[in-house]
Design a protein around this motif. Sequence first.
Motif, short mmCIF file in Angstrom:
data_model
loop_
_atom_site.label_atom_id
_atom_site.label_comp_id
_atom_site.label_asym_id
_atom_site.label_seq_id
_atom_site.Cartn_x
_atom_site.Cartn_y
_atom_site.Cartn_z
N PHE A 14 34.86 41.44 21.31
CA PHE A 14 34.47 40.48 22.35
C PHE A 14 33.43 39.49 21.84
O PHE A 14 32.55 39.85 21.06
N GLU A 16 31.47 37.61 24.02
CA GLU A 16 30.34 37.60 24.95
C GLU A 16 30.08 38.99 25.49
O GLU A 16 31.01 39.74 25.80
N GLU A 207 38.78 33.87 29.40
CA GLU A 207 38.83 35.30 29.66
C GLU A 207 40.19 35.80 30.14
O GLU A 207 40.52 36.97 29.95
N GLU A 208 40.96 34.93 30.78
CA GLU A 208 42.24 35.39 31.32
C GLU A 208 43.20 34.21 31.50
O GLU A 208 42.78 33.06 31.55
N TRP A 218 44.53 28.87 31.51
CA TRP A 218 43.50 29.74 30.95
C TRP A 218 42.22 29.51 31.75
O TRP A 218 41.85 28.37 32.03
N GLY A 220 38.05 30.37 32.22
CA GLY A 220 36.86 30.84 31.52
C GLY A 220 35.59 30.28 32.11
O GLY A 220 35.61 29.62 33.16
N LYS A 227 32.90 27.81 36.16
CA LYS A 227 34.29 28.26 35.98
C LYS A 227 35.18 27.07 35.67
O LYS A 227 35.16 26.07 36.38
N ALA A 238 42.64 33.55 24.55
CA ALA A 238 41.92 34.72 25.03
C ALA A 238 40.77 35.09 24.09
O ALA A 238 40.97 35.28 22.89
N ASN A 239 39.57 35.16 24.65
CA ASN A 239 38.38 35.58 23.91
C ASN A 239 37.98 34.61 22.81
O ASN A 239 37.34 34.99 21.83
#
Length: 262
Positions: A14, A16, A207-208, A218, A220, A227, A238-239
């Motif tokens: 990860f 964060e 994140e998703e 996406w 984040g 947001k 992702a990530n």
Amino acid sequence: DEVIHQLQQLSKQFREVVLTGIHTGRYQDQGYNLTDLMKRLMKEVEGLQRLRISSIEITEITDEMIAFMHEEPRIARHFHIPVQASTNEILEKMNRPYTVEEFISRLQYIREQLPNISISTDIIVGFPGETSEDVEETIDVIRKVKYDNAFTFIYSKRTGTPAAAMENQVPEPEKTKRSNVLLEMEAKDSAAFREYYLGKTTELLFEEKKEISGQEYWIGHTKEYVKVALLDDGQDYANYLVKGIITQTFNKEMLLMEQSDI
């Protein structure tokens, strides 16, 4: 040592990590306080690109912490500081260890030292003894402070708690009425906060992936906990930390990014 070891493992997967707990700001261990821990994490955890602090009390944000955040760009520029009430009478009943004046003064200092910090808070309405005058005072404080995000909660009577035995319990319909007034204010302040970022280049951690109105996006957050959505273009974000330009508001809770670069 355990926290450092855990983050050394997590940072392999990860980008964060969030430090969280009960009274996070009071952390003490082996002579280390929370800021000492943050400093060690930044030095000893390879691959950690963003460190975020969860909810923290205004009395627990030290000058040392503020100074370190000013020096270290990997610390997220966001504090969630629950004020809970905005009149001294209610704060005293809640056993909160500060006055409204002290809270505002400290908040001003934090913003002076960290100009790009975003501040969110929690507010409870309908606490026993709260009057309509208290609500008006709360509204005045919110206008003065200008939280970037605020979350209103209606006081719920819990058997066995000191507040449950207090006199002058506020009727449920009145609690709802007061809550709705604050929620409307918060929605306007949050919208203004998001609009501030329009046209600005920022860095996102996605994140998703989520379907919205039939399209994949996406989702984040920025360092300031804004947001943001990016239309899926086939790449796996992702990530990843992604830089891009915020182009427009997207819905009631996020912004849209149209240009990006990993």
